[in-house]
Write an enzyme that holds these catalytic residues in place. Structure first.
Site, short mmCIF file in Angstrom:
data_model
loop_
_atom_site.label_atom_id
_atom_site.label_comp_id
_atom_site.label_asym_id
_atom_site.label_seq_id
_atom_site.Cartn_x
_atom_site.Cartn_y
_atom_site.Cartn_z
N GLY A 93 0.80 -1.22 0.00
CA GLY A 93 0.00 0.00 0.00
C GLY A 93 0.84 1.28 0.00
N GLY A 95 2.91 2.37 -2.35
CA GLY A 95 2.80 3.03 -3.65
C GLY A 95 1.52 3.83 -3.76
CE1 TYR A 129 1.18 5.26 -11.41
CE2 TYR A 129 2.28 4.37 -13.33
CZ TYR A 129 2.33 4.92 -12.07
OH TYR A 129 3.54 5.13 -11.47
CD GLU A 148 27.55 11.05 -27.66
OE1 GLU A 148 27.66 10.62 -28.82
OE2 GLU A 148 27.70 10.35 -26.64
#
Length: 157
Positions: A93, A95, A129, A148
């Site tokens: 729980g 998260g 989600y 770069e």
């Protein structure tokens, strides 16, 4: 379990969580940020990010790192950069508790959108989600220019 705002003193533990996430995402060598970077960039007059910390028994076991963005369509938004829970604490729980704090922050700030990225192979996260009511956009692509690449682009101008 305690969910609280992150402090500068939490940054060594935050970096360890970031490294754990990089291993999970199969890119452990990609983390170049340092504790000093996190302390400098997250604290001071104009912090570039904010965190929520999850603690269990004095141990930092999770975090959510977010920052504010501006959408030309929506205005002020929150970008959730990472939500990380230590592997041993997944499914407890934590998260959802961190995710809920981000949503509360967005509501308190009056943002019109909270956004984040999720890897297409991380089906557990995608399911998490979508179950919460978030939309996973299939038709948008994440675009990045590396350090770069920036140098190469500018040198070729």
């Amino acid at each position: 379990m305690i969910i609280r705002k992150g402090t500068q003193e939490d940054m060594p533990a935050v970096l360890e969580l970031i490294r754990e996430l990089a291993i999970f995402e199969k890119e452990p060598e990609a983390v170049v940020v340092t504790v000093e970077d996190l302390e400098r960039d997250g604290f001071g007059n104009n912090p570039l990010f904010h965190t929520f910390i999850a603690e269990v028994g004095q141990e930092i076991v999770g975090m959510a790192l977010y920052y504010y963005r501006y959408s030309t369509w929506k205005g002020k938004t929150i970008h959730l950069e990472d939500l990380i829970v230590k592997e041993k604490m997944r499914g407890t729980g934590l998260g959802m508790a961190l995710y809920t704090e981000i949503m509360k922050q967005g509501k308190a700030d009056g943002v019109r959108r909270i956004e984040w990225n999720v890897l297409d192979w991380n089906q557990n996260a995608v399911d998490f989600y979508e179950k919460s009511g978030a939309k996973v956009l299939e038709d948008w692509r994440v675009v990045q220019m590396t350090e770069e690449g920036i140098h190469t682009f500018l040198n070729n101008r």
